[in-house]
Design an enzyme around this catalytic site. Structure first.
Site, mmCIF file in Angstrom:
data_model
loop_
_atom_site.group_PDB
_atom_site.id
_atom_site.type_symbol
_atom_site.label_atom_id
_atom_site.label_comp_id
_atom_site.label_asym_id
_atom_site.label_seq_id
_atom_site.Cartn_x
_atom_site.Cartn_y
_atom_site.Cartn_z
ATOM 1 C CG HIS A 72 -1.939 -1.101 1.173
ATOM 2 N ND1 HIS A 72 -2.198 -1.929 2.250
ATOM 3 C CD2 HIS A 72 -2.752 -1.521 0.172
ATOM 4 C CE1 HIS A 72 -3.139 -2.804 1.915
ATOM 5 N NE2 HIS A 72 -3.488 -2.577 0.658
ATOM 6 C CG ASP A 113 -1.758 4.534 2.875
ATOM 7 O OD1 ASP A 113 -1.525 3.351 2.535
ATOM 8 O OD2 ASP A 113 -2.841 4.892 3.393
ATOM 9 C CG HIS A 122 0.598 -4.810 4.865
ATOM 10 N ND1 HIS A 122 -0.218 -4.355 3.865
ATOM 11 C CD2 HIS A 122 1.065 -6.014 4.443
ATOM 12 C CE1 HIS A 122 -0.252 -5.234 2.874
ATOM 13 N NE2 HIS A 122 0.529 -6.258 3.206
ATOM 14 C CD GLU A 174 -1.277 -4.751 8.975
ATOM 15 O OE1 GLU A 174 -0.763 -3.609 9.039
ATOM 16 O OE2 GLU A 174 -2.052 -5.100 8.062
#
Length: 487
Positions: free
Chosen positions: A123, A125, A224, A306
């Site tokens: 992603h 961002d 992520h 994450e």
């Protein structure tokens, strides 16, 4: 002296001829069955922001731009050329190359070793992965032959690092790519196949899909931001309910996720996620995700990691985030070598490696051996007994039971051709020719043999000719005239 030199050359040739590789035997021991152990757990509530409201210049300061990242990757390839190579798997919508760093003691070469890939910045961002993965590459380069873990990874695996999958999204400071497509929703989905044609996927997605088909990855992880947890398949469920929906290799995935979480500075201490790990469908269901596609179509065990509660933390925090994730990343890659079952599959009639498949009784999934060496690497949770089955079309399956403790198990199989003798079709490998158990093409090996024989014949002829000339020169002197003697 000349005779001694010729004899020495002959001895060297004979030793080289004797050192040619020979076929080796393999072991093994036959029917796959299926079964899925479903498990229900409570539900966690968490909503990740689809887009950051505003990414300021202050937040961007200190992060590498796409140009700077490309320069860093190329510089790394030059600085660490002895243990790495740099290559591209494609381009983004706006034409940015998707550069990959491969780390190995034999980069770019095919080996009977497991391969792992890290992917960052899926992603746009969530840029922490870009920076952390470069830190990982530099650490492995700097500590090879100095640190045991770095040495184990470089010498026993092929580690591929893609720092950014979404350079366009990073430049635009948004989640999606240049077409504003979420790349982690763009893969063909097992439950809701809207469009499985690869040509309709985003170029970044196509690059990953082709990459997985070209390389024989054992495991992987994507990095992520927005939470602190190790996520594992399945990422969604058939009825779209938010519930625990484990894949056939649920135990192995939970083990891998725990390896990462427990090696982390504080991930395993999470109050939101028990043990710092979670099933994707239970926590945050998505469809068209990359990790499920990897597992289904590539036999590649992928986690979604994450690694930062904040999607775009200040650059001053990046070094701390790297230090907190360092051992987790290293131990996750090393777990491919330290546990699971590894081996090769051979044909009994020829002794050649074959690209068979491996299944475990009670687990409804299979992995394929490589076409080059017939090697397989199967992730399994340690501490259990497993019945392992090797099979291939045209051969009789074989099975054997193993007890997997904390260390890996090495297990080779020899498969007998089924049916009448001579009915089995030859198996094609990547080199499109017959290969011996070391992967060396037989055509090349036979060419070497004929070359050795030709040189040997030539040297023998020279030796015989040389002896005859020496003999002819010495003939007149065999009976020299008597010298006069003074009395």
């Amino acid at each position: 002296m000349a005779i001694r030199r010729l004899s020495f050359l002959l001895l060297l040739l004979l030793r080289a001829f004797a050192s040619l590789p020979t076929q080796t035997a393999a072991r093994g021991g036959a029917d796959p069955s299926s079964g899925i152990d479903d498990e229900k757990h409570g539900s966690f509530l968490r909503n990740l922001l689809e887009d950051k409201p505003e990414i300021t210049e202050e937040m961007i300061h200190g992060y590498m731009t796409n140009s700077e990242l490309e320069i860093a990757v190329q510089d790394f390839g030059s600085r660490c050329a002895n243990v790495s190579r740099v290559y591209s798997i494609g381009k983004s919508v706006n034409g940015s190359p998707l550069w990959v760093i491969e780390l190995s003691d034999k980069p770019g070469q095919k080996e009977a070793e497991p391969a792992f890939k890290f992917i960052g910045n899926v992603h746009g961002d969530e840029p922490v992965g870009r920076e952390v993965l470069m830190q990982l590459a530099y650490w492995l380069c700097d500590n090879y032959l100095k640190d045991p873990l770095a040495t184990l990874i470089v010498e026993n695996t092929h580690l591929h690092i893609l720092p950014t999958m979404n350079p366009d999204g990073f430049a635009l400071r948004r989640r999606g790519n240049a077409n504003n497509i979420d790349l982690n929703r763009d893969f063909p989905d097992q439950f809701f196949p809207i469009n499985d044609e690869i040509n309709y996927r985003q170029p970044e997605t196509r690059a990953i899909m082709n990459w997985i088909k070209q390389e024989h990855f054992t495991a992987s992880a994507s990095l992520h931001g927005g939470a602190l947890v190790a996520n594992y398949p399945w990422d969604g469920s058939r009825d779209k309910r938010k519930e625990y929906y484990g894949c056939p290799d649920d135990k192995a995935f939970r083990y891998m996720a725990s390896v990462y979480s427990e090696s982390h500075y504080n991930m395993s201490l999470s109050k939101e996620f028990r043990g710092g790990i979670t099933n994707g469908a239970l926590w945050y269901p998505i469809y068209g995700g990359m990790q499920d596609w990897n597992y289904i179509h590539g036999g590649c065990f992928e986690l979604t990691l994450e690694i930062s509660d904040v999607k775009w933390p200040k650059a001053s925090e990046l070094l701390l985030i790297w230090k907190q994730n360092k051992m987790s990343m290293l131990n996750l890659v090393a777990s491919m070598v330290k546990t699971g079952v590894h081996g090769r599959i051979f044909a009994a009639d020829s002794g050649h490696p074959i690209p068979g498949s491996l299944m475990v009784k009670g687990i409804d999934s299979k992995i394929n051996a490589s076409r080059t060496f017939g090697d397989y690497h199967r992730m399994l949770a340690p501490g259990e007994s497993y019945e392992v089955v090797a099979s291939m079309a045209g051969f009789t399956p074989k099975r054997t039971r193993i007890m997997l403790e904390r260390e890996a198990v090495n297990l080779d199989f020899i498969l007998d051709p089924d049916g009448a003798v001579g009915q089995t079709k030859p198996v094609r490998t990547d080199c499109d020719c017959r290969c011996d158990d070391g992967g060396k093409p037989f055509l090349i090996r036979e060419a070497y043999i004929w070359l050795y024989l030709l040189v040997l014949f030539f040297l023998l002829a020279l030796y015989i000719l040389f002896r005859r000339r020496i003999a002819s020169r010495l003939a007149p002197h065999r009976h020299p005239p008597k010298r006069p003697v003074a009395v």
